[in-house]
Design an enzyme around this catalytic site. Sequence first.
Site, mmCIF file in Angstrom:
data_model
loop_
_atom_site.group_PDB
_atom_site.id
_atom_site.type_symbol
_atom_site.label_atom_id
_atom_site.label_comp_id
_atom_site.label_asym_id
_atom_site.label_seq_id
_atom_site.Cartn_x
_atom_site.Cartn_y
_atom_site.Cartn_z
ATOM 1 N N ARG C 105 0.838 -1.201 0.000
ATOM 2 C CA ARG C 105 0.000 0.000 0.000
ATOM 3 C C ARG C 105 0.870 1.247 0.000
ATOM 4 N NH1 ARG C 105 -2.493 0.406 6.220
ATOM 5 N NH2 ARG C 105 -0.478 0.309 7.254
ATOM 6 N N CYS C 109 3.663 8.516 -5.337
ATOM 7 C CA CYS C 109 4.466 9.684 -4.990
ATOM 8 C C CYS C 109 3.523 10.872 -4.858
ATOM 9 C CB CYS C 109 5.498 9.920 -6.088
ATOM 10 S SG CYS C 109 6.460 11.427 -5.842
ATOM 11 N N ASN C 143 -5.075 7.396 4.138
ATOM 12 C CA ASN C 143 -4.823 6.645 5.359
ATOM 13 C C ASN C 143 -3.368 6.788 5.774
ATOM 14 O OD1 ASN C 143 -5.879 4.364 7.247
ATOM 15 N ND2 ASN C 143 -3.882 3.597 6.514
ATOM 16 N N GLU C 144 -3.153 7.289 6.962
ATOM 17 C CA GLU C 144 -1.804 7.341 7.561
ATOM 18 C C GLU C 144 -0.735 7.889 6.620
ATOM 19 O OE1 GLU C 144 -1.115 3.384 9.023
ATOM 20 O OE2 GLU C 144 -2.497 3.596 10.684
ATOM 21 N N GLU C 315 -7.933 4.603 15.138
ATOM 22 C CA GLU C 315 -7.608 3.185 15.270
ATOM 23 C C GLU C 315 -6.986 2.973 16.643
ATOM 24 O OE1 GLU C 315 -5.181 1.796 12.023
ATOM 25 O OE2 GLU C 315 -6.413 2.772 10.503
ATOM 26 N N TRP C 323 2.948 -5.919 13.278
ATOM 27 C CA TRP C 323 3.990 -5.217 12.525
ATOM 28 C C TRP C 323 5.201 -4.792 13.338
ATOM 29 C CZ3 TRP C 323 4.093 -0.641 15.024
ATOM 30 C CH2 TRP C 323 2.885 -0.148 15.552
ATOM 31 N N GLU C 363 -2.141 -8.407 7.314
ATOM 32 C CA GLU C 363 -2.465 -8.166 8.725
ATOM 33 C C GLU C 363 -3.218 -9.334 9.353
ATOM 34 O OE1 GLU C 363 -4.313 -4.305 8.851
ATOM 35 O OE2 GLU C 363 -2.394 -3.277 8.558
ATOM 36 N N GLN C 364 -3.023 -10.511 8.839
ATOM 37 C CA GLN C 364 -3.765 -11.660 9.369
ATOM 38 C C GLN C 364 -3.428 -11.949 10.834
ATOM 39 O OE1 GLN C 364 -2.116 -15.731 7.876
ATOM 40 N NE2 GLN C 364 -1.821 -14.286 6.202
ATOM 41 N N MET C 365 -2.278 -11.484 11.306
ATOM 42 C CA MET C 365 -1.922 -11.708 12.706
ATOM 43 C C MET C 365 -2.242 -10.480 13.561
ATOM 44 S SD MET C 365 -0.856 -14.739 12.408
ATOM 45 C CE MET C 365 -0.070 -15.145 13.972
ATOM 46 N N HIS C 366 -2.946 -9.534 13.032
ATOM 47 C CA HIS C 366 -3.315 -8.321 13.763
ATOM 48 C C HIS C 366 -4.675 -8.573 14.408
ATOM 49 C CE1 HIS C 366 -4.369 -4.226 14.699
ATOM 50 N NE2 HIS C 366 -3.311 -3.729 14.116
#
Lengths: 629, 629, 629
Positions: C105, C109, C143-144, C315, C323, C363-366
């Site tokens: 993601r 630029c 986003n971020e 969030e 991460w 992000e499956q482990m988030h």
Amino acid sequence: MKRALGVCYYPEHWPEEMWARDAAEMVSVGLSWVRIGEFAWSRLEPDPGQFDFDWLDRAIETLGGAGLRVILGTPSATPPRWMLDRFPDMLAVDATGHPRTFGSRRHYCHSHDGYRDAAAAMAARLAERYGKNPHVAAWQIDNEYGCHDTVLSYSAAAKDAFRNWLAQKYQSPDALNRAWGNVFWSMEYSDFNDIDLPNLTVTQPNPSHELAFRRFASDQVVQWNAAQAAALRKHTDKPLIHNYMGRVLEFDHFAVARDLDIASWDSYPIGFLSDRLEASPEYKARYLRQGDPDMQAFHHDLYRAMNAGRWWVMEQQPGPVNWAPYNPAPLPGMVRLWTWEAFAHGAEIVSYFRWRQAPFAQEQMHAGLKRPDDAPAPGTAEAAAVAAELRDMPDVGIAAAPVALIFDYPSSWAWNVLPQGADFDYFRLIFDAYRALRRRGLSVDILPAETSDLSAYKLVLAPGLGTLPDPLRAAIGQTTCLLGPRANLITDELSIPMPMGPNLPGLKTTVSCVESLPPGTARPVTGGGAVLHWHETLEGDAETALEMADGAPLMVGKDGLHYLAGWPDAALWDRVIDLLGLDLTLEDLPDGLRLRDTATHRFAFNYSPDTVTWNGTSIAAADVVWWPL
Amino acid sequence: MKRALGVCYYPEHWPEEMWARDAAEMVSVGLSWVRIGEFAWSRLEPDPGQFDFDWLDRAIETLGGAGLRVILGTPSATPPRWMLDRFPDMLAVDATGHPRTFGSRRHYCHSHDGYRDAAAAMAARLAERYGKNPHVAAWQIDNEYGCHDTVLSYSAAAKDAFRNWLAQKYQSPDALNRAWGNVFWSMEYSDFNDIDLPNLTVTQPNPSHELAFRRFASDQVVQWNAAQAAALRKHTDKPLIHNYMGRVLEFDHFAVARDLDIASWDSYPIGFLSDRLEASPEYKARYLRQGDPDMQAFHHDLYRAMNAGRWWVMEQQPGPVNWAPYNPAPLPGMVRLWTWEAFAHGAEIVSYFRWRQAPFAQEQMHAGLKRPDDAPAPGTAEAAAVAAELRDMPDVGIAAAPVALIFDYPSSWAWNVLPQGADFDYFRLIFDAYRALRRRGLSVDILPAETSDLSAYKLVLAPGLGTLPDPLRAAIGQTTCLLGPRANLITDELSIPMPMGPNLPGLKTTVSCVESLPPGTARPVTGGGAVLHWHETLEGDAETALEMADGAPLMVGKDGLHYLAGWPDAALWDRVIDLLGLDLTLEDLPDGLRLRDTATHRFAFNYSPDTVTWNGTSIAAADVVWWPL
Amino acid sequence: MKRALGVCYYPEHWPEEMWARDAAEMVSVGLSWVRIGEFAWSRLEPDPGQFDFDWLDRAIETLGGAGLRVILGTPSATPPRWMLDRFPDMLAVDATGHPRTFGSRRHYCHSHDGYRDAAAAMAARLAERYGKNPHVAAWQIDNEYGCHDTVLSYSAAAKDAFRNWLAQKYQSPDALNRAWGNVFWSMEYSDFNDIDLPNLTVTQPNPSHELAFRRFASDQVVQWNAAQAAALRKHTDKPLIHNYMGRVLEFDHFAVARDLDIASWDSYPIGFLSDRLEASPEYKARYLRQGDPDMQAFHHDLYRAMNAGRWWVMEQQPGPVNWAPYNPAPLPGMVRLWTWEAFAHGAEIVSYFRWRQAPFAQEQMHAGLKRPDDAPAPGTAEAAAVAAELRDMPDVGIAAAPVALIFDYPSSWAWNVLPQGADFDYFRLIFDAYRALRRRGLSVDILPAETSDLSAYKLVLAPGLGTLPDPLRAAIGQTTCLLGPRANLITDELSIPMPMGPNLPGLKTTVSCVESLPPGTARPVTGGGAVLHWHETLEGDAETALEMADGAPLMVGKDGLHYLAGWPDAALWDRVIDLLGLDLTLEDLPDGLRLRDTATHRFAFNYSPDTVTWNGTSIAAADVVWWPL
């Protein structure tokens, strides 16, 4: 002769109305030399072919008129932006293939003929105009070769030049294949144009390939410098100088020096302690504001060896610098100490860098003798104190040292290419030996490996000397010599010689095995001390002078020729020096105190942060004392 | 059968007049096998299409005539320089996009069809000529796949091949999008040709994308090897072998082995300790000259699993190597110990690397059995001692081990792609388990995840096994099994399965949460020991066998099936093994002592630097003792 | 107003039949807001120009119908793969010249006009459709920003834009040369098109060049955001929000905020402790499962300063993330604690990330509030507990804090470009000051450097504020101010001002020398405490409030204006605050306990892993207590 002080100055950085006042103040501080011009190309030739020397004429006239002798620098370390339009391929390329672009300095590849010629042409133009100028008393070519890792370039220009260099050296691909052992891993070439620079290979390239590239790269610096030297000599008979940088080993300074008259170096004791010294955090904390007690002396002795004893400090740190990881200020007194130490080692001139701290650009945090607001920084008073002392004192001269240490750039390349252990570094090894001598109060001469007369010395050390040249080999019998570890163990091509080394005259010993050792695995020596980093197994019937705790021979030899088969820790170095039974007084100095004998005086320099007492004298931190001899 | 010794030899490195003497001396030392040829392409085909096999004919005749059996290597790991003129795009490319160029070895991308075919053609040509040669008794294909990180290539050839591989596997972009969850972050593709290799992304790419690339890359090695195997088999019926390198996990060795007859590996105990082992400096200092006590055994057991028990050590370290960060010499006796340990684990042949240290090129500092000057190095006597012992002793055979450990390459890729904690490394986890078994005196078999019969074992461990294949799942009931941590928690595509794992038959437990832990935050376990690195929260009503100090279940299960929800420290591993209540004698061995049971004998190997006493026997450092069973 | 809870949700990840159940459950937990859509471009426009809003219509209807208010995100952080076919040059380029490619993601630029317009057009299209939708109550743009180091890009688009930016700012190359001091090292330009981005230079580029690039890069983010804000405002009057990421300093958040209505940030206390905090391993072990006691509060206070007090947590970490280097689970109670701390600092909404853990992709482990298998994760109960508490409690409001801290993004760029010491980091310095205030129980406001009214505060701190703006300078007399270290020492162009700083009204002190200090060389202060990292020498006759052990002035000033000439350790910060003699109650809090005063209550948060007692109250680990004021 009269030792003297100087300073580096950038008239182009300041309004012209300040020049005369600056010059007068330099003189009043006691400075008599001023270096200028070495980064000013964009002001000397703002557009291609459009020259403007008027300001430089006036600057030289102003400085010279005030009584200062000018060292004029050629500006080739900072080609202007327009030079890249003329030579888009002039940039060096790093080992991963990225060009090293415009925006700082030293943005050129030594192998680019076009830029080399342009730089020489600029030097010629300057010499034509100022070669006979009565104020211009010396010339500096370029600035700090090798700084910012600029010797090794992987550009297209470098590749072409390397192939030519190889073709000239080896004459045929077959000869090169044999010399390098390219049969190994099918690395054989049938055409010089198939040979690439030794970067980006899957794993380590052939060390002979790398060493050839290192020799080539050094030669390119020599030729680069020679081109400007030749250009200058057509128009001037003033001495030519280059200002080397500390602990830069990527080119052979002895070879560059052959085209010059005086060696000089840039001495930043505190920057070097932070940036380029392996030492424990505790050690670095102890010498935080003084610098390492031996680093300056080592380079002084090194550069004294280059041009028949003629050498200068071109840039002397006068306060905090900007470029090291940490930048503390010198302990009060250190600027004076460093200056005197340079004179005690024979410097003709010590020149501070710089007159006034620039308030802009990369070095805006680099202290000068004066602050950006023109107030004096602490360095001014110390420089003035030295100037006063110099006036009141006869010249100290230079005495031959009783001991010598061989220093050899190709050996550093060889061990860098083939370290065989993560901690094997030639400079570290040499510097450990140098420290050991200095801790015992000895003055040291440094000699190139090409030396053929050792008769003036009571001891000559040659640790890590990869290959022993024949003349030096012949001279070994003239005095007590200690070779090793890792001495004479390789051929010029970086292969293992037959018979295997060290193969020394009259010393029946062979290194049958070498080992590199990680931290924490020092090996004890019978009687005290230990071997670190590197240990060799010796075979043969040479007499054992020192042995490992397990009985293996560590130092062998007699009749003045010894071989040492390991890297000593400090305690072991002391024992080794004692064991050699030299006809010398070996001192036991307080920690941080160092001595240096000149023709007329003995100097003592206190690098420790505390007062020490030696020989009945109390010496304050950062103080220098001297006694007539 | 009779275990035997061999050696690696490079006739092309030495004058032909030395060959016969070398061969005779090999025989006199007690060696009976010799490996040659694997890097000699530039001598076999100096120019494209110009072959020169005469020298190899003579070398084989000389060696074979002396009584040695020849292992002939295909030279594909070192394509000559001219190959790059034919295939300029054959080079691998690193993850940052730089080509990995000519000048060392392994400079090819496994996905380049042109070079793969050229390599197979060379293999065919060699086999045509030597396939029936009576002296050529085995073939080695290529050399050390994966060495120098050469499995993963980001070349154009690899990209094209990956797209094809994906198209064949998934058939439609939609299927791939679903399998990978590409709806996440809008990563959906509409065409296979839009899919790039997973390098240079802004942040982590989809782990499913990375895992697919890892599987693909492994498959490319398998195909590469298969191409040469097929070419060879047309002309020879001698066994085909590859020499794997230690701790290389980037391709599936079990898959490569399917096209081969015998597995072999290159065992460098001291190099691996320095270069590829996580351990404290103190531990590494203790085993500095012996190597890790379990690293060799682990690989022996691993490779015994590949080809129905047939395996060799193709390269055995006989002295200091050149390629690790630190390269000390083996403790006297270790060469013999390592050799015997290989035989005790079932090696047919142990072949030393190399006969004589080459005096040139990259490995000039890599010891051989003989020094560069042809004098014997220390390894020779130790090899001769083993040869003598072998002659006097019946064959020791191979016994089935009582315990087994599952080792699965795809699991290592999955956890490498998705570690979820900086210290989670599959090899470390497996190796910790292996060490724990060995510390208790157990002999171990290693099994692939495809195993379907566990009935021969009293215990099977499967830590970190990402996905439990159905046949293995079915076999679990046959014996005591301990799975986890992190076992059966992912799908083949590296997503979280539904229901969530470990989802084991008859064991009602779910991993509801996982945590990775930094150093210094070990979590205590009731009764002793601690969990490091990784901890899982279990949910469900499975019986608790071991709990954390805070009462959470750590090990659950009964009736032979257990799940372990954390990474044990050494003390906890001991407790876990005790708790399983196995019908096995669990030893309490002195530090550094290891046992191995063969069909006929129990061997004890003392890796410690000190004499140890066990079972009434005093065993010196680096010594091996054995007792008949 | 009523504080409320929300959650982030991805309807596109789940079967449509789950949406209604999910919505109902969110409501039952007590959530009232839901953020959606910010990564869904590939589902909204699967092929170029082929839009599919139907699913989003239904998702909004389902969520809104259940009573949830929707925050709709623009999907510009994840352009679909086909966007690269339209704009092959839209990718950012890293400092070494590598494009940062598709596959994760933020692959764009900020300087690429084409993609910026395409992103704004997508925002416009969404706003046209949903701008008046009654369920859509707020908008999130992108986003971020800056996450994954995406502010600085070295692309061709960035280079062109930078040249334009320079031309507009400086109008002539000569003006730029003077502003930057390009006479230094001949860096002068004659054309804006000769100026490159400041990467790949041989050594450090001109810091003014770098600072200009940093300002430019920040401006590009501002413009990028403004383009979407303008597009949205044409079709909606709902508030516009961006979700900033913690400790991202590469762009000026205050400047971005000017185009928005509400600030929000993404709070990951445990991830940040592991990933972006300088602290000892012991400290990190202590707060392993709680996060740093001040990191959240600092950001809360920072973002409260952006939009007139309106700010959210968009969030909120509800369990282990994926991460950080290490990813432990929160101590039970921490999710509630973090949520309450946000409310106590004035957050309107705290929104958990995410509803249900995705079983696939990066992000499956988030962890989410729910497990991948739809069972509740521990966060759900804690969120529900807060919801219940919120229902039973009046709104706590926001009180003005008694002390303020100036936070200035350009200062962080300046010191990043010119640190002058390896450990000088603006955030560290500011955060040390913030911690010091919090340890004494103080609530803090953060202010931008543009502030012109300080009268509401009893103390204002401005450490490291590079340049003091005139309005702030004028406001200094309104209250007690402490500036320094390193305050007002540079010009806007990053050069040294004349007269030299800090040049404060009524305070005759000049920083005559600065020093950076390595670890282990802290300098003692008379009376206790020490100076770390950075020390300045002061000159002038300002009154000394605190001095170094060697007698040098460390803190000078009176009548409410003080300057501090070094970086204090924790003990020295305590003394400095005491010395200021403020009319404030300074607490002595147990380690890990923190306070925050709102308009109605005093809150206490126990970050320590142990129960603490304060003010007669025993507070369990991870507990929050409050008292009405």
